[in-house]
Enzyme design. Sequence first.
Site, mmCIF file in Angstrom:
data_model
loop_
_atom_site.group_PDB
_atom_site.id
_atom_site.type_symbol
_atom_site.label_atom_id
_atom_site.label_comp_id
_atom_site.label_asym_id
_atom_site.label_seq_id
_atom_site.Cartn_x
_atom_site.Cartn_y
_atom_site.Cartn_z
ATOM 1 N N ASP A 185 0.830 -1.075 0.030
ATOM 2 C CA ASP A 185 -0.173 -0.003 -0.156
ATOM 3 C C ASP A 185 0.732 1.215 -0.112
ATOM 4 O OD1 ASP A 185 -2.404 -1.455 0.152
ATOM 5 O OD2 ASP A 185 -2.213 -1.654 2.278
ATOM 6 N N ARG A 186 2.010 1.214 -0.582
ATOM 7 C CA ARG A 186 2.893 2.423 -0.637
ATOM 8 C C ARG A 186 3.662 2.832 0.695
ATOM 9 N NH1 ARG A 186 3.915 7.329 -0.779
ATOM 10 N NH2 ARG A 186 5.116 8.482 -2.548
ATOM 11 N N LEU A 187 3.276 2.066 1.640
ATOM 12 C CA LEU A 187 3.973 2.462 2.715
ATOM 13 C C LEU A 187 5.364 1.946 2.759
ATOM 14 C CD1 LEU A 187 0.959 2.284 5.420
ATOM 15 C CD2 LEU A 187 2.088 4.531 4.256
ATOM 16 N N HIS A 188 6.197 2.350 1.903
ATOM 17 C CA HIS A 188 7.500 1.922 1.983
ATOM 18 C C HIS A 188 8.363 2.469 3.014
ATOM 19 C CE1 HIS A 188 6.019 1.201 -2.033
ATOM 20 N NE2 HIS A 188 6.096 2.378 -2.410
#
Length: 208
Positions: A185-188
Amino acid sequence: MTRMTDYGQPLREEDVDPDPVRQFNAWFQAAGDAGVRMPEAAAVATADGDGTPSVRMVLVKQADASGFVFYTNYESRKARELAANARAALLFYWDPLGRQVRIEGDVQRTTAEESDAYVRSRARGSQLSALASPQSRPIASRAVLEERVADLAQRYADTEPPLPDAWGGFRLTPQTFEFWQNRQDRLHDRLVYRRSSDVGWTIERLAP
């Protein structure tokens, strides 16, 4: 294509090595173990004296506490830009692991002895091609290059080809490292190491 990374595994400050070179080497080893083709391939970005940027792929031949070393023709565009602006950035990207490492720092030439030793470690064909190619300069055709290589191969059929005058290494001395781990979810995860004159390396987290 299915990725090999478990994105449930976070990149956490308490898990990384306090030394970014050791952390890099751990990730580099993992990339090789995961079957990444040529994990030593990196994009190197440079800029000329006016700040105009350029970027290309190189093979990093050494990565240790002394710096990150790649080799090139000293008359190439990147070498001319480094002569005018001796800073560069490297980017390693290992897609199967969902990882990238960015490294920025000052750049200087390797010693002549280091460069010569590397040249002699290369395949004979690569040595001849380095002698034949006026890297980054216009040429009339591929045939011109092939003729130069054939001439050199005949001329030095019974001896080692000479060392090229304008060919050698650059060593990037890191000032910053950024380790980036792909997450759901793009929470890199992004951890940056910065060199400090008084405490060695500091680590901080950046928002993705």
